[in-house]
Design a protein around this motif. Structure first.
Motif, PDB file in Angstrom:
ATOM      1  N   SER A  84      -4.622  13.070 -11.354  1.00 26.50           N
ATOM      2  CA  SER A  84      -3.858  14.476 -10.980  1.00 26.50           C
ATOM      3  C   SER A  84      -4.414  14.427  -9.238  1.00 26.50           C
ATOM      4  N   CYS A  85      -5.789  15.331  -9.108  1.00 23.57           N
ATOM      5  CA  CYS A  85      -5.720  15.074  -7.727  1.00 23.57           C
ATOM      6  C   CYS A  85      -6.175  14.595  -7.566  1.00 23.57           C
ATOM      7  N   VAL A  86      -6.977  13.046  -7.806  1.00 25.27           N
ATOM      8  CA  VAL A  86      -7.045  11.701  -7.322  1.00 25.27           C
ATOM      9  C   VAL A  86      -7.202  10.934  -7.870  1.00 25.27           C
ATOM     10  N   ILE A  87      -6.374   9.729  -7.242  1.00 24.75           N
ATOM     11  CA  ILE A  87      -6.713   8.479  -7.711  1.00 24.75           C
ATOM     12  C   ILE A  87      -7.636   7.564  -7.326  1.00 24.75           C
ATOM     13  N   VAL A  88      -7.831   6.809  -8.296  1.00 21.01           N
ATOM     14  CA  VAL A  88      -8.860   5.733  -7.389  1.00 21.01           C
ATOM     15  C   VAL A  88      -7.905   4.333  -7.830  1.00 21.01           C
ATOM     16  N   HIS A  89      -8.053   3.449  -6.786  1.00 24.06           N
ATOM     17  CA  HIS A  89      -8.215   2.089  -6.752  1.00 24.06           C
ATOM     18  C   HIS A  89      -8.660   1.348  -6.337  1.00 24.06           C
ATOM     19  N   ILE A  90      -8.945   0.646  -7.829  1.00 21.36           N
ATOM     20  CA  ILE A  90      -9.492  -0.912  -7.940  1.00 21.36           C
ATOM     21  C   ILE A  90      -8.572  -1.792  -7.782  1.00 21.36           C
ATOM     22  N   PHE A  91      -9.135  -2.868  -6.539  1.00 23.01           N
ATOM     23  CA  PHE A  91      -8.631  -4.089  -6.511  1.00 23.01           C
ATOM     24  C   PHE A  91      -9.577  -5.118  -6.615  1.00 23.01           C
ATOM     25  N   SER A  92      -9.403  -6.879  -6.089  1.00 29.08           N
ATOM     26  CA  SER A  92      -9.355  -7.663  -5.963  1.00 29.08           C
ATOM     27  C   SER A  92      -9.636  -7.863  -4.545  1.00 29.08           C
ATOM     28  N   ASP A  93     -10.091  -8.695  -3.972  1.00 32.20           N
ATOM     29  CA  ASP A  93     -10.825  -8.275  -2.135  1.00 32.20           C
ATOM     30  C   ASP A  93      -9.045  -8.796  -2.560  1.00 32.20           C
ATOM     31  N   GLU A  94      -8.128  -9.877  -2.419  1.00 30.84           N
ATOM     32  CA  GLU A  94      -6.927 -10.678  -2.064  1.00 30.84           C
ATOM     33  C   GLU A  94      -5.640  -8.900  -2.208  1.00 30.84           C
ATOM     34  N   THR A  95      -6.139  -8.539  -3.404  1.00 25.91           N
ATOM     35  CA  THR A  95      -4.516  -7.713  -3.724  1.00 25.91           C
ATOM     36  C   THR A  95      -5.264  -6.711  -2.673  1.00 25.91           C
ATOM     37  N   ARG A  96      -6.113  -6.330  -2.657  1.00 22.73           N
ATOM     38  CA  ARG A  96      -6.481  -4.625  -0.947  1.00 22.73           C
ATOM     39  C   ARG A  96      -6.065  -5.360  -0.112  1.00 22.73           C
ATOM     40  N   LYS A  97      -6.492  -6.655   0.021  1.00 24.30           N
ATOM     41  CA  LYS A  97      -5.445  -7.001   1.449  1.00 24.30           C
ATOM     42  C   LYS A  97      -3.638  -7.329   1.190  1.00 24.30           C
ATOM     43  N   PHE A  98      -3.446  -7.678   0.343  1.00 22.29           N
ATOM     44  CA  PHE A  98      -1.953  -7.631   0.322  1.00 22.29           C
ATOM     45  C   PHE A  98      -1.595  -6.108  -0.029  1.00 22.29           C
ATOM     46  N   TYR A  99      -2.046  -5.150  -0.331  1.00 26.72           N
ATOM     47  CA  TYR A  99      -1.647  -3.367  -0.589  1.00 26.72           C
ATOM     48  C   TYR A  99      -1.987  -3.352   1.033  1.00 26.72           C
ATOM     49  N   ASP A 100      -2.788  -3.234   1.392  1.00 26.10           N
ATOM     50  CA  ASP A 100      -3.918  -2.444   2.790  1.00 26.10           C
ATOM     51  C   ASP A 100      -3.482  -1.619   2.273  1.00 26.10           C
ATOM     52  N   LEU A 101      -3.430  -0.251   1.733  1.00 31.64           N
ATOM     53  CA  LEU A 101      -3.525   1.323   1.483  1.00 31.64           C
ATOM     54  C   LEU A 101      -4.296   1.913   2.806  1.00 31.64           C
ATOM     55  N   GLU A 102      -5.573   1.029   3.103  1.00 33.26           N
ATOM     56  CA  GLU A 102      -6.314   1.533   4.986  1.00 33.26           C
ATOM     57  C   GLU A 102      -5.083   1.978   5.616  1.00 33.26           C
ATOM     58  N   ARG A 103      -4.449   1.048   5.673  1.00 40.11           N
ATOM     59  CA  ARG A 103      -3.033   0.811   7.233  1.00 40.11           C
ATOM     60  C   ARG A 103      -1.957   1.737   6.551  1.00 40.11           C
ATOM     61  N   LEU A 104      -1.712   1.669   5.062  1.00 35.51           N
ATOM     62  CA  LEU A 104      -0.234   2.334   4.681  1.00 35.51           C
ATOM     63  C   LEU A 104      -1.135   4.827   5.027  1.00 35.51           C
ATOM     64  N   TRP A 105      -2.124   4.367   4.597  1.00 36.76           N
ATOM     65  CA  TRP A 105      -2.262   5.950   5.052  1.00 36.76           C
ATOM     66  C   TRP A 105      -3.019   5.462   5.491  1.00 36.76           C
ATOM     67  N   SER A 106      -3.195   5.541   7.054  1.00 37.10           N
ATOM     68  CA  SER A 106      -3.748   5.774   8.101  1.00 37.10           C
ATOM     69  C   SER A 106      -4.313   6.652   8.705  1.00 37.10           C
ATOM     70  N   ASP A 107      -2.359   7.994   8.580  1.00 34.92           N
ATOM     71  CA  ASP A 107      -2.733   9.284   9.266  1.00 34.92           C
ATOM     72  C   ASP A 107      -3.925  10.392   7.930  1.00 34.92           C
ATOM     73  N   ALA A 108      -4.556   9.575   7.014  1.00 29.98           N
ATOM     74  CA  ALA A 108      -5.147   9.994   5.239  1.00 29.98           C
ATOM     75  C   ALA A 108      -6.863  10.303   6.481  1.00 29.98           C
ATOM     76  N   GLU A 109      -7.479  11.334   6.430  1.00 27.22           N
ATOM     77  CA  GLU A 109      -9.029  11.299   6.675  1.00 27.22           C
ATOM     78  C   GLU A 109      -9.812  10.624   5.572  1.00 27.22           C
ATOM     79  N   GLU A 110     -10.743   9.398   6.519  1.00 33.30           N
ATOM     80  CA  GLU A 110     -11.717   9.471   5.179  1.00 33.30           C
ATOM     81  C   GLU A 110     -12.687   9.672   5.682  1.00 33.30           C
ATOM     82  N   VAL A 111     -13.182  10.599   4.185  1.00 32.73           N
ATOM     83  CA  VAL A 111     -14.210  10.708   3.701  1.00 32.73           C
ATOM     84  C   VAL A 111     -15.914  10.557   4.183  1.00 32.73           C
TER      85      VAL A 111
END
Length: 116
Positions: A84-111
């Motif tokens: 609910s308040c936290v979503i965990v995304h666990i990817f293979s390396d290739e899948t992480r690069k494909f979805y590129d959530l860091e870029r998609l959510w680049s406005d989010a603050e990295e903790v």
């Protein structure tokens, strides 16, 4: 009941304990209503990805938190765990690069994390 920041940090530590790679916590509360935090991690194989997800589930269950929804287990290249308040995304390396959530959510603050 745990607050969302504590949950995100506990989940990041659980992933670190199972040797998850490139662990990041993004504070998304200010940019989306989906969740307060996204926890991102890379696994090296489908076996490790499952072990990482299992460890998250174990740690949260011990803390009294149940996962609300899990997607992606069968494919072995990614798992999404919705607390609910936290979503965990666990990817293979290739899948992480494909979805590129860091870029998609680049406005989010990295903790900043202090993981062993």
């Amino acid at each position: 009941m745990l607050d969302s920041k504590t949950m995100a940090e506990m989940l990041a530590r659980a992933l670190s304990a199972k040797k998850g790679g490139s662990i990041k916590v993004l504070k998304t509360a200010d940019v989306t209503t989906l969740a307060d935090y996204f926890v991102l991690c890379t696994g090296t194989s489908s076996t490790q990805i499952k072990a990482l997800a299992d460890e998250c589930e174990r740690v949260m269950k011990e803390a009294g938190e149940e996962v609300h929804h899990v997607e992606g287990h069968r494919g072995g290249t990614w798992v999404l765990m919705d607390y609910s308040c936290v979503i965990v995304h666990i990817f293979s390396d290739e899948t992480r690069k494909f979805y590129d959530l860091e870029r998609l959510w680049s406005d989010a603050e990295e903790v900043a994390l202090e993981l062993d």
